[in-house]
Write a protein that holds these residues in place. Structure first.
Motif, short mmCIF file in Angstrom:
data_model
loop_
_atom_site.label_atom_id
_atom_site.label_comp_id
_atom_site.label_asym_id
_atom_site.label_seq_id
_atom_site.Cartn_x
_atom_site.Cartn_y
_atom_site.Cartn_z
N VAL A 166 43.65 49.56 44.94
CA VAL A 166 43.98 48.13 44.98
C VAL A 166 42.69 47.32 44.87
CG1 VAL A 166 44.93 46.28 46.41
CG2 VAL A 166 46.14 48.46 46.22
N ALA A 167 41.65 47.75 45.57
CA ALA A 167 40.36 47.06 45.48
C ALA A 167 39.85 47.07 44.04
CB ALA A 167 39.35 47.70 46.42
N ALA A 168 39.97 48.20 43.37
CA ALA A 168 39.54 48.29 41.97
C ALA A 168 40.37 47.36 41.09
CB ALA A 168 39.63 49.72 41.48
N GLY A 169 41.67 47.30 41.35
CA GLY A 169 42.54 46.41 40.58
C GLY A 169 42.20 44.95 40.79
N LEU A 170 41.88 44.59 42.03
CA LEU A 170 41.45 43.22 42.31
C LEU A 170 40.16 42.89 41.56
CD1 LEU A 170 42.18 43.13 46.14
CD2 LEU A 170 43.30 41.71 44.40
N HIS A 171 39.25 43.84 41.56
CA HIS A 171 37.98 43.64 40.83
C HIS A 171 38.25 43.46 39.34
CE1 HIS A 171 33.90 44.16 39.43
NE2 HIS A 171 34.35 45.09 38.61
N ASN A 172 39.10 44.31 38.75
CA ASN A 172 39.40 44.20 37.32
C ASN A 172 39.97 42.83 36.98
OD1 ASN A 172 38.64 46.87 36.93
ND2 ASN A 172 40.72 47.65 36.96
N LEU A 173 40.94 42.41 37.76
CA LEU A 173 41.58 41.12 37.50
C LEU A 173 40.61 39.97 37.72
CD1 LEU A 173 44.09 39.57 36.68
CD2 LEU A 173 44.91 39.77 39.04
N ALA A 174 39.81 40.02 38.78
CA ALA A 174 38.84 38.96 39.06
C ALA A 174 37.80 38.86 37.94
CB ALA A 174 38.15 39.20 40.40
N ALA A 175 37.33 40.00 37.44
CA ALA A 175 36.35 39.98 36.35
C ALA A 175 36.94 39.36 35.09
CB ALA A 175 35.85 41.40 36.08
N LEU A 176 38.20 39.67 34.82
CA LEU A 176 38.85 39.07 33.66
C LEU A 176 38.99 37.56 33.84
CD1 LEU A 176 40.47 39.29 30.99
CD2 LEU A 176 42.50 39.56 32.43
N LEU A 177 39.41 37.13 35.02
CA LEU A 177 39.55 35.70 35.28
C LEU A 177 38.21 34.99 35.15
CD1 LEU A 177 42.04 35.89 38.27
CD2 LEU A 177 42.55 35.11 35.94
N GLN A 178 37.15 35.61 35.64
CA GLN A 178 35.80 35.03 35.49
C GLN A 178 35.45 34.88 34.02
OE1 GLN A 178 34.03 33.58 37.62
NE2 GLN A 178 33.79 34.70 39.52
N ALA A 179 35.75 35.92 33.22
CA ALA A 179 35.45 35.88 31.78
C ALA A 179 36.20 34.77 31.07
CB ALA A 179 35.78 37.23 31.14
N GLN A 180 37.36 34.38 31.62
CA GLN A 180 38.16 33.31 31.04
C GLN A 180 37.77 31.94 31.58
OE1 GLN A 180 42.54 34.30 30.41
NE2 GLN A 180 41.96 35.71 32.06
N GLY A 181 36.83 31.91 32.53
CA GLY A 181 36.43 30.65 33.14
C GLY A 181 37.37 30.20 34.24
N LYS A 182 38.23 31.07 34.71
CA LYS A 182 39.16 30.75 35.80
C LYS A 182 38.51 31.13 37.13
CE LYS A 182 43.24 31.58 32.90
NZ LYS A 182 44.47 32.39 32.77
N HIS A 183 37.44 30.42 37.45
CA HIS A 183 36.59 30.78 38.58
C HIS A 183 37.30 30.65 39.93
CE1 HIS A 183 33.41 31.18 35.70
NE2 HIS A 183 33.60 29.94 35.28
N GLU A 184 38.09 29.61 40.10
CA GLU A 184 38.78 29.44 41.39
C GLU A 184 39.78 30.57 41.64
OE1 GLU A 184 40.41 25.52 41.93
OE2 GLU A 184 38.54 24.57 41.33
N GLU A 185 40.52 30.95 40.61
CA GLU A 185 41.47 32.04 40.76
C GLU A 185 40.74 33.35 41.06
OE1 GLU A 185 44.69 32.42 37.80
OE2 GLU A 185 44.03 30.45 37.08
N ALA A 186 39.65 33.58 40.38
CA ALA A 186 38.84 34.80 40.61
C ALA A 186 38.29 34.82 42.03
CB ALA A 186 37.73 34.89 39.59
#
Length: 134
Positions: free
Chosen positions: A109-129
């Motif tokens: 789950v921690a790895a999944g959170l990291h994957n999703l957060a990194a993707l959101l960061q790459a999209q500029g969705k910093h608050e969601e990340a």
């Protein structure tokens, strides 16, 4: 010996002994997809990841760890190719499966959170990340 012929041989064995829709075939397809991705053959990798995902979904249902693994691999490939919207959907699905299977405090789950957060960061969705990383 090269990895690709070994993966292909394993796939042939799996298909001939257990059938083309068996999770053993999906495992071999996933290995071939990882190799294709590493060699820059992205279209081939995507096709193989999707085939492995389909087999695992049919064999195990949509809420199984093998399905989550395929979703994560396909999402990472799509992210690398710039298909962020679809990658986000797949990372989210994988995270939901892992949470249901392993609980909220599991390393997957921690790895999944990291994957999703990194993707959101790459999209500029910093608050969601940021919310995911807390």
């Amino acid at each position: 010996m090269e990895a690709e012929p070994l993966h292909k041989r394993a796939l042939d064995i799996a298909r001939s002994t257990t059938g083309p829709g068996h999770p053993t075939a999906a495992y071999s397809l996933h290995g071939l997809a990882v190799l294709a991705q590493a060699r820059g053959r992205f279209d081939e990798a995507e096709t193989l990841f999707r085939e492995a995902l389909g087999i695992n979904e049919r064999a195990h249902g949509n809420r199984h760890p093998e399905v989550a693994s395929c979703l994560n691999s396909l999402a990472a490939l799509l992210q690398a190719r710039g298909s962020y919207d679809e990658a986000e959907i797949l990372f989210t699905r994988a995270l939901e499966v892992d949470e249901a299977c392993f609980g909220l405090e599991h390393p997957r789950v921690a790895a999944g959170l990291h994957n999703l957060a990194a993707l959101l960061q790459a999209q500029g969705k910093h608050e969601e990340a940021d919310r995911l990383q807390r």
